[in-house]
Design a protein around this motif. Structure first.
Motif, PDB file in Angstrom:
ATOM      1  N   THR A  16       0.833  -1.198   0.000  1.00 58.69           N
ATOM      2  CA  THR A  16       0.000   0.000   0.000  1.00 58.69           C
ATOM      3  C   THR A  16       0.865   1.245   0.000  1.00 58.69           C
ATOM      4  OG1 THR A  16      -1.734  -1.172   1.194  1.00 58.69           O
ATOM      5  CG2 THR A  16      -1.818   1.220   1.259  1.00 58.69           C
ATOM      6  N   GLU A  17       1.902   1.240   0.804  1.00 55.03           N
ATOM      7  CA  GLU A  17       2.804   2.392   0.865  1.00 55.03           C
ATOM      8  C   GLU A  17       3.477   2.618  -0.474  1.00 55.03           C
ATOM      9  OE1 GLU A  17       4.534   5.681   2.372  1.00 55.03           O
ATOM     10  OE2 GLU A  17       3.081   4.420   3.418  1.00 55.03           O
ATOM     11  N   MET A  18       3.912   1.542  -1.136  1.00 55.36           N
ATOM     12  CA  MET A  18       4.565   1.683  -2.428  1.00 55.36           C
ATOM     13  C   MET A  18       3.599   2.226  -3.473  1.00 55.36           C
ATOM     14  SD  MET A  18       6.963  -1.675  -2.584  1.00 55.36           S
ATOM     15  CE  MET A  18       7.474  -1.357  -4.263  1.00 55.36           C
ATOM     16  N   SER A  19       2.353   1.752  -3.474  1.00 55.90           N
ATOM     17  CA  SER A  19       1.404   2.240  -4.471  1.00 55.90           C
ATOM     18  C   SER A  19       1.064   3.703  -4.217  1.00 55.90           C
ATOM     19  CB  SER A  19       0.132   1.381  -4.487  1.00 55.90           C
ATOM     20  OG  SER A  19      -0.597   1.569  -3.299  1.00 55.90           O
ATOM     21  N   GLY A  20       1.101   4.135  -2.965  1.00 54.40           N
ATOM     22  CA  GLY A  20       0.839   5.527  -2.644  1.00 54.40           C
ATOM     23  C   GLY A  20       2.001   6.440  -3.003  1.00 54.40           C
ATOM     24  N   ALA A  21       3.108   5.849  -3.384  1.00 54.12           N
ATOM     25  CA  ALA A  21       4.302   6.623  -3.667  1.00 54.12           C
ATOM     26  C   ALA A  21       4.522   6.858  -5.160  1.00 54.12           C
ATOM     27  CB  ALA A  21       5.512   5.925  -3.061  1.00 54.12           C
ATOM     28  N   LEU A  22       3.537   6.606  -5.991  1.00 56.90           N
ATOM     29  CA  LEU A  22       3.702   6.862  -7.423  1.00 56.90           C
ATOM     30  C   LEU A  22       3.986   8.339  -7.632  1.00 56.90           C
ATOM     31  CD1 LEU A  22       0.803   4.796  -9.034  1.00 56.90           C
ATOM     32  CD2 LEU A  22       3.225   4.218  -8.951  1.00 56.90           C
ATOM     33  N   ASP A  23       5.060   8.632  -8.336  1.00 57.20           N
ATOM     34  CA  ASP A  23       5.392  10.027  -8.572  1.00 57.20           C
ATOM     35  C   ASP A  23       4.890  10.478  -9.947  1.00 57.20           C
ATOM     36  OD1 ASP A  23       7.265   9.222 -10.512  1.00 57.20           O
ATOM     37  OD2 ASP A  23       8.981   9.569  -9.230  1.00 57.20           O
ATOM     38  N   PHE A  24       5.129  11.734 -10.262  1.00 58.10           N
ATOM     39  CA  PHE A  24       4.680  12.326 -11.519  1.00 58.10           C
ATOM     40  C   PHE A  24       5.134  11.496 -12.719  1.00 58.10           C
ATOM     41  CE2 PHE A  24       5.623  15.003 -15.177  1.00 58.10           C
ATOM     42  CZ  PHE A  24       4.412  15.635 -15.392  1.00 58.10           C
ATOM     43  N   PHE A  25       6.393  11.071 -12.716  1.00 55.46           N
ATOM     44  CA  PHE A  25       6.930  10.341 -13.861  1.00 55.46           C
ATOM     45  C   PHE A  25       6.310   8.964 -13.998  1.00 55.46           C
ATOM     46  CE2 PHE A  25      10.064  13.586 -12.961  1.00 55.46           C
ATOM     47  CZ  PHE A  25      10.216  14.141 -14.223  1.00 55.46           C
ATOM     48  N   GLN A  26       6.009   8.301 -12.880  1.00 54.40           N
ATOM     49  CA  GLN A  26       5.348   7.001 -12.937  1.00 54.40           C
ATOM     50  C   GLN A  26       3.912   7.127 -13.433  1.00 54.40           C
ATOM     51  OE1 GLN A  26       6.287   6.270  -8.807  1.00 54.40           O
ATOM     52  NE2 GLN A  26       7.472   4.449  -9.381  1.00 54.40           N
ATOM     53  N   LYS A  27       3.287   8.250 -13.175  1.00 54.74           N
ATOM     54  CA  LYS A  27       1.894   8.457 -13.570  1.00 54.74           C
ATOM     55  C   LYS A  27       1.737   9.003 -14.987  1.00 54.74           C
ATOM     56  CE  LYS A  27       0.282   9.492  -8.911  1.00 54.74           C
ATOM     57  NZ  LYS A  27      -0.225  10.543  -8.032  1.00 54.74           N
ATOM     58  N   HIS A  28       2.770   9.715 -15.491  1.00 52.88           N
ATOM     59  CA  HIS A  28       2.556  10.451 -16.734  1.00 52.88           C
ATOM     60  C   HIS A  28       3.626  10.306 -17.813  1.00 52.88           C
ATOM     61  CE1 HIS A  28      -0.920  12.522 -15.127  1.00 52.88           C
ATOM     62  NE2 HIS A  28      -0.226  12.848 -14.048  1.00 52.88           N
ATOM     63  N   VAL A  29       4.758   9.697 -17.533  1.00 57.47           N
ATOM     64  CA  VAL A  29       5.841   9.677 -18.507  1.00 57.47           C
ATOM     65  C   VAL A  29       6.283   8.227 -18.750  1.00 57.47           C
ATOM     66  CG1 VAL A  29       8.139  10.545 -19.075  1.00 57.47           C
ATOM     67  CG2 VAL A  29       6.593  11.952 -17.707  1.00 57.47           C
ATOM     68  N   VAL A  30       6.317   7.838 -20.033  1.00 53.46           N
ATOM     69  CA  VAL A  30       6.751   6.498 -20.411  1.00 53.46           C
ATOM     70  C   VAL A  30       7.737   6.598 -21.573  1.00 53.46           C
ATOM     71  CG1 VAL A  30       4.652   5.323 -19.623  1.00 53.46           C
ATOM     72  CG2 VAL A  30       4.755   6.200 -21.946  1.00 53.46           C
ATOM     73  N   ASN A  31       8.606   5.609 -21.678  1.00 49.19           N
ATOM     74  CA  ASN A  31       9.523   5.556 -22.816  1.00 49.19           C
ATOM     75  C   ASN A  31       8.805   5.087 -24.071  1.00 49.19           C
ATOM     76  OD1 ASN A  31      11.795   6.435 -21.448  1.00 49.19           O
ATOM     77  ND2 ASN A  31      12.305   4.381 -20.751  1.00 49.19           N
ATOM     78  N   LYS A  32       7.950   4.076 -23.890  1.00 52.43           N
ATOM     79  CA  LYS A  32       7.166   3.572 -25.004  1.00 52.43           C
ATOM     80  C   LYS A  32       5.861   3.016 -24.463  1.00 52.43           C
ATOM     81  CE  LYS A  32       9.544  -0.860 -24.967  1.00 52.43           C
ATOM     82  NZ  LYS A  32      10.235  -1.862 -25.732  1.00 52.43           N
ATOM     83  N   MET A  33       4.861   3.066 -25.315  1.00 52.64           N
ATOM     84  CA  MET A  33       3.536   2.589 -24.933  1.00 52.64           C
ATOM     85  C   MET A  33       2.690   2.526 -26.192  1.00 52.64           C
ATOM     86  SD  MET A  33       0.937   4.433 -22.239  1.00 52.64           S
ATOM     87  CE  MET A  33      -0.795   4.001 -22.171  1.00 52.64           C
ATOM     88  N   LYS A  34       1.853   1.510 -26.289  1.00 51.46           N
ATOM     89  CA  LYS A  34       0.883   1.420 -27.378  1.00 51.46           C
ATOM     90  C   LYS A  34      -0.471   1.846 -26.828  1.00 51.46           C
ATOM     91  CE  LYS A  34       2.486  -2.777 -28.036  1.00 51.46           C
ATOM     92  NZ  LYS A  34       2.410  -4.179 -28.312  1.00 51.46           N
ATOM     93  N   THR A  47      -5.094   1.556  -8.457  1.00 51.40           N
ATOM     94  CA  THR A  47      -4.839   0.929  -7.161  1.00 51.40           C
ATOM     95  C   THR A  47      -4.417   1.989  -6.159  1.00 51.40           C
ATOM     96  OG1 THR A  47      -4.239  -1.162  -8.192  1.00 51.40           O
ATOM     97  CG2 THR A  47      -3.444  -0.795  -5.948  1.00 51.40           C
ATOM     98  N   ASP A  48      -3.620   2.936  -6.606  1.00 53.53           N
ATOM     99  CA  ASP A  48      -3.135   4.022  -5.758  1.00 53.53           C
ATOM    100  C   ASP A  48      -4.288   4.865  -5.214  1.00 53.53           C
ATOM    101  OD1 ASP A  48      -0.985   5.546  -4.624  1.00 53.53           O
ATOM    102  OD2 ASP A  48      -1.261   7.034  -6.198  1.00 53.53           O
ATOM    103  N   ILE A  49      -5.293   5.140  -6.054  1.00 53.12           N
ATOM    104  CA  ILE A  49      -6.409   5.997  -5.639  1.00 53.12           C
ATOM    105  C   ILE A  49      -7.679   5.212  -5.297  1.00 53.12           C
ATOM    106  CG2 ILE A  49      -5.542   7.989  -6.898  1.00 53.12           C
ATOM    107  CD1 ILE A  49      -7.575   7.386  -9.120  1.00 53.12           C
ATOM    108  N   ARG A  50      -7.657   3.903  -5.522  1.00 52.23           N
ATOM    109  CA  ARG A  50      -8.762   2.990  -5.191  1.00 52.23           C
ATOM    110  C   ARG A  50     -10.076   3.332  -5.894  1.00 52.23           C
ATOM    111  NH1 ARG A  50      -6.591  -0.212  -1.382  1.00 52.23           N
ATOM    112  NH2 ARG A  50      -5.136   0.668   0.096  1.00 52.23           N
ATOM    113  N   ARG A  51      -9.943   3.751  -7.146  1.00 58.13           N
ATOM    114  CA  ARG A  51     -11.118   3.999  -7.998  1.00 58.13           C
ATOM    115  C   ARG A  51     -10.645   4.046  -9.439  1.00 58.13           C
ATOM    116  NH1 ARG A  51     -10.948   9.243  -9.761  1.00 58.13           N
ATOM    117  NH2 ARG A  51      -9.722  10.685  -8.506  1.00 58.13           N
ATOM    118  N   CYS A  52     -11.574   4.102 -10.370  1.00 62.94           N
ATOM    119  CA  CYS A  52     -11.231   4.248 -11.781  1.00 62.94           C
ATOM    120  C   CYS A  52     -10.993   5.729 -12.074  1.00 62.94           C
ATOM    121  CB  CYS A  52     -12.367   3.759 -12.672  1.00 62.94           C
ATOM    122  SG  CYS A  52     -12.783   2.018 -12.493  1.00 62.94           S
TER     123      CYS A  52
END
Length: 134
Positions: A16-34, A47-52
Motif C-alpha cells: 500500500t505504501e509503495m502504491s501511494g508513492a507513485l510520482d509524476f513520472f510514474q503516472k505520466h511519462v513512459v519511454n514507449k507505450m501502445k 490501485t493508488d487511488i482505489r477507484r477508476c
C-alpha cells in the motif's frame, strides 16, 4: 501463527505504501507505450487511488525531455514541448475492473506544479493536438 499474520500484514502495508508513492513520472511519462496498453498502465494508478481514474495523460518521452521541467523556483512551470501522448479515458466497468479507451496526439505545451525540491508532482494543463481516438 501470529508471526505469519504480522508478516502478511507488514507486506500488505508495504504494498500500500509503495502504491501511494507513485510520482509524476510514474503516472505520466513512459519511454514507449501502445494505445492498447491503457488498461495495464492504469491499473497501478487506480490501485493508488482505489477507484477508476477518468482520464490520464501519458507522454511518450524516450529522450527524457520532461526530466528537468522544474528547474526554476516557480510553483508552476510551463514549457513548450513536442511530445506524442496517449490519453487513457475511462470507463467501462467498475473498480478494480476499469476498461479504457484511448486518444493519441501531439502535446505542444505542458504546465506542471513543482515542489520545493524542484520535482513535478501534478499535471496542471496540456495543450494538445488530438489525432486519433480508439
Amino acid at each position: 501463527m501470529k508471526t505469519q499474520i504480522v508478516a502478511v500484514l507488514l507486506l500488505a502495508l508495504s504494498a500500500t505504501e509503495m502504491s501511494g508513492a507513485l510520482d509524476f513520472f510514474q503516472k505520466h511519462v513512459v519511454n514507449k507505450m501502445k494505445p492498447g496498453d491503457c488498461n495495464g498502465k492504469m491499473r497501478a494508478i487506480n490501485t493508488d487511488i482505489r477507484r477508476c481514474k477518468m482520464i490520464n495523460t501519458f507522454f511518450l518521452d524516450p529522450q527524457r525531455t520532461l526530466d528537468q521541467i522544474c528547474t526554476s523556483a516557480k510553483n508552476q512551470q510551463t514549457v513548450n514541448i513536442n511530445l506524442r501522448y496517449i490519453d487513457c479515458r475511462c470507463c467501462q466497468g467498475n473498480y478494480p475492473d476499469c476498461t479504457y479507451n484511448h486518444a493519441v496526439g501531439q502535446a505542444t505545451e505542458v504546465t506542471v506544479s513543482c515542489n520545493e525540491k524542484h520535482k513535478p508532482y501534478h499535471l496542471v494543463k496540456v495543450v494538445k493536438v488530438e489525432e486519433n481516438n480508439g
